[in-house]
Design a protein around this motif. Structure first.
Motif, short mmCIF file in Angstrom:
data_model
loop_
_atom_site.label_atom_id
_atom_site.label_comp_id
_atom_site.label_asym_id
_atom_site.label_seq_id
_atom_site.Cartn_x
_atom_site.Cartn_y
_atom_site.Cartn_z
N ASN A 13 116.39 -4.07 77.42
CA ASN A 13 116.36 -2.71 77.93
C ASN A 13 115.38 -1.93 77.06
O ASN A 13 115.74 -1.45 76.00
CB ASN A 13 117.77 -2.09 77.87
N PRO A 14 114.11 -1.81 77.50
CA PRO A 14 113.06 -1.28 76.63
C PRO A 14 113.44 0.04 75.97
O PRO A 14 114.02 0.88 76.64
CB PRO A 14 111.87 -1.07 77.55
N PRO A 31 108.49 -3.18 69.65
CA PRO A 31 107.36 -2.53 70.32
C PRO A 31 107.13 -3.20 71.67
O PRO A 31 107.54 -4.34 71.89
CB PRO A 31 106.20 -2.77 69.35
N MET A 32 106.47 -2.49 72.56
CA MET A 32 106.25 -3.03 73.91
C MET A 32 105.40 -4.30 73.88
O MET A 32 105.56 -5.16 74.73
CB MET A 32 105.61 -1.97 74.81
N PHE A 63 109.83 -7.97 65.65
CA PHE A 63 108.42 -8.19 65.94
C PHE A 63 108.16 -9.66 66.21
O PHE A 63 108.75 -10.53 65.58
CB PHE A 63 107.56 -7.72 64.75
N GLU A 64 107.24 -9.90 67.12
CA GLU A 64 106.89 -11.28 67.47
C GLU A 64 106.05 -11.93 66.37
O GLU A 64 106.19 -13.11 66.09
CB GLU A 64 106.12 -11.27 68.80
N HIS A 65 105.15 -11.14 65.74
CA HIS A 65 104.21 -11.69 64.75
C HIS A 65 104.35 -10.96 63.42
O HIS A 65 104.70 -9.78 63.38
CB HIS A 65 102.77 -11.55 65.24
N ALA A 66 104.00 -11.65 62.35
CA ALA A 66 104.06 -11.08 61.01
C ALA A 66 103.08 -9.90 60.88
O ALA A 66 103.37 -8.95 60.16
CB ALA A 66 103.75 -12.15 59.97
N GLN A 67 101.94 -9.96 61.56
CA GLN A 67 100.97 -8.87 61.48
C GLN A 67 101.56 -7.57 62.04
O GLN A 67 101.31 -6.50 61.49
CB GLN A 67 99.69 -9.21 62.26
N LEU A 87 106.74 2.56 65.85
CA LEU A 87 106.99 1.71 67.03
C LEU A 87 106.14 2.18 68.22
O LEU A 87 105.61 1.37 68.96
CB LEU A 87 108.47 1.76 67.38
N SER A 88 106.00 3.48 68.36
CA SER A 88 105.18 4.05 69.43
C SER A 88 103.71 3.66 69.26
O SER A 88 103.04 3.30 70.23
CB SER A 88 105.32 5.57 69.43
N VAL A 89 103.22 3.69 68.03
CA VAL A 89 101.83 3.30 67.76
C VAL A 89 101.62 1.84 68.13
O VAL A 89 100.66 1.48 68.81
CB VAL A 89 101.46 3.54 66.28
N LEU A 90 102.56 0.97 67.70
CA LEU A 90 102.42 -0.46 67.98
C LEU A 90 102.67 -0.79 69.45
O LEU A 90 102.26 -1.84 69.92
CB LEU A 90 103.34 -1.26 67.08
N SER A 91 103.34 0.11 70.17
CA SER A 91 103.52 -0.09 71.60
C SER A 91 102.27 0.34 72.35
O SER A 91 101.97 -0.18 73.42
CB SER A 91 104.72 0.72 72.11
N GLY A 92 101.55 1.30 71.78
CA GLY A 92 100.36 1.84 72.44
C GLY A 92 99.09 1.07 72.18
O GLY A 92 98.12 1.19 72.92
#
Length: 191
Positions: A13-14, A31-32, A63-67, A87-92
């Motif tokens: 549920n995003p 993040p998205m 997070f999927e990746h360490a980066q 989180l918003s920055v990494l989603s965008g």
């Protein structure tokens, strides 16, 4: 500290997911970019996590990746940037796009992210400079091995990431290493 979760994806549920780890369900905010790459419900999933403890809540971010996790950690160190904004920055934008925006000092790319204004974008650019790991941002602008070699040569000669990335954009895509270095140095000496 919880650093990684591996279990069954029980709910999506995003921007939140529920990961069942042997009967214990962990709510994780993602993040998205991570959300879109999750498997279907009931499948096995593994997420790197960052655990935030506040006075009123304990929240897991996944997070999927360490980066992605490292970029998140760098973002929340900045004054005025909390986990939701990070989180918003990494989603965008991807980590590579963020690092490239920082390298090239492009505030306009950050302003497009919901919740980021001009002043916050400028603060992010200033405080993230050189902190997103070696070659993450500039690598996004490198089209091939020759350009990667040219970039390394320019950095070794003492040019900044920004100068090197800008000079790479001006080069033809199919240029060789030695010719590319010469052309880049000419362009940089004129600037």
């Amino acid at each position: 500290m919880i650093g990684k979760l591996t279990g069954t994806l029980a709910n999506k549920n995003p921007p939140q997911v529920l990961v069942d780890c042997n009967g214990v369900g962990y709510e994780v905010h993602v993040p998205m970019s991570t959300f879109y790459n999750l498997p279907e419900l009931g499948a096995r999933v593994s997420l790197l996590t960052h655990f935030v403890v506040r006075e009123d809540a304990q929240i897991l971010y996944g997070f999927e990746h360490a980066q992605e996790r490292e970029a998140f950690r760098q973002l929340i160190k900045i004054s005025g940037v909390g986990p939701r904004t990070a989180l918003s920055v990494l989603s965008g934008m991807s980590v590579g796009e963020l690092a490239q925006a920082v390298t090239l000092q492009e505030a306009g790319r950050l302003i497009k992210v919901p919740g980021i204004g001009k002043k916050t974008a400028e603060r992010l650019l200033l405080e993230l400079k050189g902190k997103l790991g070696p070659d993450i941002g500039v690598a996004a602008s490198v089209a091939n091995d020759a350009q990667a070699d040219i970039l390394q040569a320019l950095l070794a000669l003492g040019y900044s990431d920004k100068e090197a990335a800008v000079s790479l954009k001006a080069l033809p895509v199919d240029v060789g290493v030695s010719d590319g270095i010469k052309l880049a140095l000419r362009a940089l000496s004129r600037a």
